[in-house]
Design an enzyme around this catalytic site. Structure first.
Site, mmCIF file in Angstrom:
data_model
loop_
_atom_site.group_PDB
_atom_site.id
_atom_site.type_symbol
_atom_site.label_atom_id
_atom_site.label_comp_id
_atom_site.label_asym_id
_atom_site.label_seq_id
_atom_site.Cartn_x
_atom_site.Cartn_y
_atom_site.Cartn_z
ATOM 1 C CE LYS A 175 -7.767 -2.998 8.935
ATOM 2 N NZ LYS A 175 -6.685 -2.082 9.431
ATOM 3 N N GLY A 228 -2.458 -0.692 -0.340
ATOM 4 C CA GLY A 228 -1.409 -0.865 0.664
ATOM 5 C C GLY A 228 -0.151 -1.430 0.018
ATOM 6 C CB SER A 229 2.769 -3.030 1.503
ATOM 7 O OG SER A 229 2.275 -4.210 2.112
ATOM 8 C CB VAL A 232 -0.389 -6.442 2.908
ATOM 9 C CG1 VAL A 232 -1.813 -6.743 3.334
ATOM 10 C CG2 VAL A 232 0.491 -6.223 4.129
ATOM 11 N N GLY A 233 -0.611 -7.123 -0.219
ATOM 12 C CA GLY A 233 -1.460 -7.332 -1.397
ATOM 13 C C GLY A 233 -1.296 -8.724 -1.979
ATOM 14 C CD GLU A 250 -3.341 1.737 -6.892
ATOM 15 O OE1 GLU A 250 -3.942 1.310 -7.890
ATOM 16 O OE2 GLU A 250 -2.184 2.161 -6.937
ATOM 17 C CB CYS A 284 1.073 4.547 -3.969
ATOM 18 S SG CYS A 284 -0.590 5.059 -4.083
ATOM 19 C CD GLU A 385 5.620 2.177 -2.199
ATOM 20 O OE1 GLU A 385 5.145 1.222 -1.571
ATOM 21 O OE2 GLU A 385 4.941 2.943 -2.905
#
Ligand code: UN1
Length: 494
Positions: A175, A228-229, A232-233, A250, A284, A385
């Protein structure tokens, strides 16, 4: 040219079952539509997972050197099409052409590296305490894996995940980030061209909450690899946890460059400018904090200002441009809010800070390269971030203070220390809580043959790329062969 892509399921491009689509637009001029793509839901994800599951056994039993051969040939085609894909990448997500080429080069390098892995895939042998008994370990693929990737490295990151997954013998449902579906489609077309069997590599396009979440929750998906963020992680981690599903995360970071008084100032300034503003700070690994020793603070700041003020902002297609647009309207607004916040918190804005509009910038998401001075370690701009062209300078007096400040964030991906003092070097190696530590080199630019990943909330302990790339996608099986011809009992005295 405007394209139209669906999902790639069982070797064919098909529309979303709902018939819904979404658009990808050029961040340098959002009036340009790159294409329309399938907006997937759980039903599309299920079809892709079923296709991946159906061929799982056959792919697992395909010899690893043969699986790896597809990756080698994919790498060769990526190399051939580097220029063409780089142009698409710049149009689709904005980064400069030079950096787009670099992104693809990471994928090429990794293809060649992982192709070799197909002929290694080493296990170990161990002695037994018993006579006529043999021990070894072999890798076993975990099954169907879901790969969920961001937009900032539209080729490199999908290759970091898909190449080792495929070499390991897993089948894939991918995805891609909804801002870069065309880059993902070009990578998929390469897999088709090298003849990877239908069902081994599938793509579902769409949004995280719709397609991504369905992939995470699907009971036939054995593992999720996500970049991702943190926000969400964390959700993915919770959902995978409940299902006893493997998950590799990550996530964000708040990277730092430390400049000690013995540093080579020109190199430190160049490193900071590159680390903070390459990819418009949307890595990142981006240098979003600078901790500069008081003795060299003024010299460093002045040189950095001169360097940053000379940066040309504009379309990534212009070879003179150093700072390309940021990805979309939402990110642009978020970055501008952080710039405001920094000023409210008392940091001193010494250059940049504004959105660029008007001639040459129409329809694009442009922000000036922005530097704060007098940032302190506990400000929100120093701990959260931002993911944009914004960095801030803090003052430090000792290596102890530098290490303290560096570690004072919840993240831990990349840290760099500019120094020639061996004590500072080894203090850093021992005490810095970051997965990547650079000396006299910027926080960005990891190479694919080294493990990539962060400590603390940057991840959950896994590493991508490097010699450990296969670990997430495989289980270790311990094999014992007893050829004594009798029952032997371990640990029991006769
Ligand atoms: C990322 O931003 O998610 O080390 C990856 C680097 C690149 C990869 C960045 N090789 O900056």
């Amino acid at each position: 040219m405007r394209v139209d892509y669906g999902n790639f399921i069982n070797g064919e491009w098909v529309p979303a079952i709902s018939g819904e689509t979404f658009e990808s637009r050029n961040p340098a001029d959002s009036s340009e539509v790159i294409g329309t793509f399938a907006r997937s839901t759980a039903a599309d994800v299920d079809a892709a997972v079923q296709a991946a599951k159906a061929v799982g056994r056959d792919w697992m039993l395909t010899p690893a050197p043969e699986r790896a051969d597809y990756i080698l040939r994919a790498g060769l085609i990526l190399e051939e099409r580097k220029e063409e894909i780089a142009h698409v990448m710049t149009r689709e997500m904005g980064k400069t052409l030079k950096e787009a080429r670099g992104d693809i080069q990471e994928g090429i390098d990794f293809a060649f590296y992982m192709a070799g892995e197909g002929r290694r895939m080493f296990g170990e042998t161990m002695p037994s305490e018993l006579r006529n008994k043999f021990y070894m370990t072999v890798r076993h693929p975990i099954g169907v894996v879901g790969l969920i990737t961001p937009w900032n490295f539209p080729i490199a990151i999908p290759t970091w995940k898909s190449f080792p997954a495929l070499v390991a013998g897993c089948t894939v449902v991918f995805k891609p980030g909804e801002d870069v579906p065309l880059c993902a489609a070009l990578l998929t077309d390469i897999f088709t061209e090298v003849g990877i069997p239908a069902g081994v590599f599938n793509v579902v396009n769409g949004y995280g909450e719709e397609a991504g979440a369905a992939l995470v929750d699907h009971p036939d998906v054995a593992g999720i690899s996500f970049t991702g963020s943190l926000e969400v992680g964390r959700t993915i981690n919770e959902r995978c946890g409940r299902q006893m599903k493997r998950c590799s995360l990550e996530l964000g970071s708040k990277n730092i460059q430390i400049v000690m008084p013995d540093a080579d100032m020109e190199i430190a300034v160049e490193g900071a400018a590159w680390g903070a503003f390459a990819t418009s700070g949307q890595r990142c690994t981006a240098t979003s904090r600078l901790a500069v020793h008081n003795d060299v603070h003024d010299e460093f700041t002045e040189k950095l200002l001169t360097r940053v003020k000379g940066m040309k902002v504009g379309s990534g297609l212009d070879p003179e441009v150093e700072l390309a647009p940021v990805i979309n309207e939402k990110q642009k607004n978020r970055i501008l809010e952080y710039i405001q916040l920094g000023q409210q918190e008392g940091a001193k804005l010494i250059t940049g800070g504004n959105e660029l509009t008007g001639e040459g910038y129409e329809g694009g998401y442009y922000i000036e390269p922005t530097v704060f001075d007098d940032m302190t370690a506990d400000m929100r701009i120093a701990t959260e971030e931002i993911f944009g062209p914004v960095t801030g300078i803090m003052r430090i007096d000792t290596i102890d203070e530098a290490i303290d400040v560096a570690n004072k964030v919840e993240y831990g991906l990349s840290c760099s220390i500019y120094t020639h003092d061996i004590t500072n070097v080894f203090r850093g190696i021992e005490e810095i809580e970051f997965g990547l530590i650079y000396f006299n080199a910027p926080t960005i630019g990891a190479e694919i043959q080294v493990p990539f990943g962060g400590m603390k909330n940057t991840g959950n302990g896994h590493r991508e790329a490097g010699p450990v790339a296969l670990d997430f996608f495989t289980e270790w099986k311990t094999v014992a062969v007893d050829f004594s011809g009798r029952l032997q009992k371990a640990q029991i005295e006769d």
